[in-house]
Structure formats: structure tokens, C-alpha cells
Design an enzyme around this catalytic site. Structure first.
Site: not given
Length: 391
Positions: A120, A124, A192, A195, A263
Site C-alpha cells: 500500500n 496517511f 510510514s 509520506t 511498520n
């Protein structure tokens, strides 16, 4: 014992039976259908008690069991109650950004079912703090009104920063100010891959500055008798030994209350690299992440000397996976991708398998098993040294 094959289990099986049909749609549409099903009351509610061995206390908070939903499933705090009703010990919502933002262009999520994996690059996508605050306030009101009739379990709030923000500390501090009162724990998500610049906050100097600022905001607020919610940092699995050492040092020096490991990964291990979707950018989750994430967990437990509770996440799809995370040093365990593939019946299955493994190895509780691999390794090293000295 709980989780026997009865009518309640049939409810969970039937709720999962629609999974193959739902997965005919793309990942994001399937996810929205899952959220809608939860809202409409189509998730079964667990009424069978958890085995006593699964009850555990972390940060002075009592979790009915150590199994939680990782951030990313309930991004905007829409279905906390139905998820807790499935029998999860805790639910982590988010990542929630201060201002609403759409995330990255679609398509941005890709299913690799033969590997039990998902890639994915959501970026956010969030309705923002104000929308989440309204929902979490309503959640806490219902909880207070219903008392013991309300599903048990804890609530984690995972905070992110806006893509265009130039002041990460301000973004995370705003999240603490607006949502901290509803959280049983808070998470600074700096891991993540979707971002720009976010993972650079894992550097020693950047992390020190960020944690100090956010912690100062939290500690300056008024709290009830339990005190402020614990503050955790969620890290990536794609770290060097130096990175992990720096993060461990900062976490201990700055008084971080725990770590979430880990993550998604930007690597494409094994056959994933040759898969037609393997070259899609974004974070890889699911089964292929398990070994990498567990190894980072193991290393972080060693580097922190077992002094910080760790939430283990990444590739968990069975009780054996959860148990491996716990033995490697996790006090709590989260899953997401396996839940998306298998549906509600996964929850009682993982708990049943975990309880059986604890019993098999003679552990009366989850807490007794945390970090067992490290203790056994240390004991083996001592025994080896003693044997060598005796020769």
C-alpha cells in the site's frame, strides 16, 4: 475452555464466509466494505471469556488479551466498538493527521493473495483530528453509559503528520492535545514509507527533538488519576544496526514508554520481487514481513534491555506467530493483513492457539513468556561458558 466449536464460533465463521466475495473488489473498496459491515452491525460479538492466561497488564493498564488491531484498519476511529466486540484486546486507530488530507492518488493498494501480502501507498489518508475527536468522544460516552455491558479492551491512538507540514513536532503535539484524553496509549508514527521525509525523523537528533517536544506537550496537560497515556514510537523494519541503536538510546534517554515494531517494509523479499505487483511503490505487509519485523523486535528488546514494552506487529496470522513475537520480546501483538484476508474468525483462532502454546510451555500468563528466547539464550551461554571452564 473458551473458543470451543459452538454456535458462537459458527457466527464468526459465517461472518468470514463473505470474504472471498468481498475480495473480488480492489483492496480499498474491500476495506470500505469491511468498515461498513462493522458499522451496520454485521460483525459478530464475542461473549466467550478469554482464558485467564491471556490477560496481561502493560503500563498499568489491564488488557483482556494481548491481541490488537494495528493502525490502518480503522484510520478514522469509525468502528472501535465493533472491533473490540470481536474479542480483540485493544484497537489502535489512525494514523490520524491534524488536518484532513486525501492521501496519495489511486490505485494505492495491491493484494498479493498467494503470499498473504498487501502493498500500500495510502499516504496517511485521514479525515483529520476534529472528525476523530467527535467519534472518540462518543465512543467514551457510550462506554461510560453501558459499563460492564460494553466490550472490554483498550484504545490506542496513532498520530501522523500532514504531508505538507514543515513542523512535525507541532503536528504530533496537536494530536496529543486534541485526542490524548481519549487514548489508553498514544503513538508517534514516524515509520510510514508513504509520506515524504517521515522516516528521516527516526534519525537520532530528529527523534530526540521530536520526542522531547511531544512529551512536553503531553506532560503539560491535566490528566485523571491514571496519569498521562503512555507515549509510544512506531518504527520501520528497514533499519541499520546503527539506526536501531540510536532509536533505543533516544527512547530510553527521553522516557518513551514503549515501541511499536514495526511498520511496513519498502523491501521486496524473495519471490515478491518477481511478482507483477512487486514493483509497485509502497509498504509491504503480511506474511513476508514476519521474519524481518520479528528480528528487528528481537534486536530492539536486546538494545533496550527489556525495559520498554514493545508491541510486535508484522506478518502475524496465527497463534504461533503471536507467540514468536512474545518470546522475542513483545508484550502485546497486533495484526491487520491476516484479518483482511481471513475475517473475524481469525480472532478467536489466534487467541485459542496462543493460549494452547502458553499452556504447553508451562506459562501461566503472557507476561511470563515475554522475552523468553533471550533468557534461554543467556542461560545457554552461561552453561556453555561453565562447561568450557570445567574442561
Amino acid at each position: 475452555m473458551a473458543y470451543r466449536n459452538d454456535l458462537k464460533q459458527l457466527e464468526f465463521d459465517l461472518a468470514s464466509a463473505t470474504g472471498p466475495l468481498v475480495r473480488l473488489f480492489d483492496v480499498e473498496t474491500s476495506h470500505k466494505m469491511g468498515i461498513l459491515a462493522a458499522k451496520l452491525g454485521f460483525f459478530p460479538r464475542e461473549t466467550r471469556p478469554d482464558p485467564p492466561s491471556l490477560r496481561t497488564t502493560v503500563w498499568g493498564r489491564e488488557f483482556p488479551n494481548p491481541l490488537g488491531v494495528a493502525a490502518g484498519f480503522d484510520k478514522d476511529a469509525e468502528v472501535v466498538e465493533p472491533l473490540l466486540g470481536l474479542g480483540f484486546g485493544f484497537v489502535e486507530v489512525g494514523s490520524i493527521t491534524p488536518l484532513p488530507q486525501p492521501g496519495n492518488p489511486k490505485p494505492r493498494a495491491f493484494r498479493l493473495p498467494e503470499f498473504g501480502a498487501v502493498i500500500n501507498r495510502y499516504g496517511f489518508n485521514s479525515e483529520g483530528l476534529d472528525a476523530a475527536r467527535e467519534r472518540l468522544a462518543a465512543f467514551r460516552r457510550r462506554q461510560a453509559e453501558q459499563g460492564a455491558a460494553f466490550p472490554g479492551g483498550m484504545l490506542g491512538v496513532n498520530l501522523g503528520k500532514n504531508k505538507t507540514s514543515e513542523d512535525a513536532a507541532a503536528d504530533y503535539s496537536t494530536g496529543v492535545t486534541k485526542l490524548g484524553e481519549f487514548a489508553d496509549y498514544l503513538v508517534i508514527n514516524i515509520s510510514s514509507p508513504n509520506t515524504p521525509g517521515l522516516r528521516s525523523l527516526q534519525g537520532r537528533q530528529e527523534l530526540e527533538t521530536l520526542v522531547r517536544s511531544v512529551k512536553q506537550t503531553r506532560d503539560g496537560m491535566k490528566w485523571d488519576a491514571r496519569g498521562p497515556p503512555p507515549l509510544l514510537v512506531k518504527i520501520a523494519p528497514d533499519l541499520t544496526e546503527a539506526d536501531m541503536s540510536d532509536i533505543a538510546s533516544v527512547a530510553l534517554e527521553q522516557g518513551v514508554d514503549g515501541l511499536i515494531v514495526s511498520n511496513t517494509t519498502i523491501t521486496r523479499p524473495g519471490a515478491i520481487a518477481e511478482h507483477p505487483l512487486g514493483k509497485e511503490t509502497g509498504g509491504l505487509s503480511g506474511r513476508p514481513l514476519f521474519e524481518m519485523a520479528t528480528e528487528v523486535l528481537r534486536e530492539m528488546y536486546t538494545l533496550t534491555g527489556g525495559r520498554l514494552p514493545i508491541v510486535g506487529v508484522g506478518g502475524v496470522s496465527s497463534g504461533a506467530d503471536a507467540y514468536a513475537k512474545i518470546r522475542a520480546g513483545a508484550s502485546l501483538v497486533e495484526l491487520y493483513s491476516a484479518f483482511a484476508f481471513e475475517g473475524p474468525r481469525l480472532v478467536p483462532r489466534v487467541k485459542r492457539e496462543l493460549a494452547a502454546l502458553l499452556e504447553k510451555d508451562g506459562f501461566a500468563s503472557v507476561a511470563d513468556a515475554v522475552g523468553t528466547d533471550h533468557r534461554q539464550k543467556a542461560a545457554a551461554s552461561v552453561a556453555s561458558a561453565m562447561a568450557a571452564a570445567a574442561k
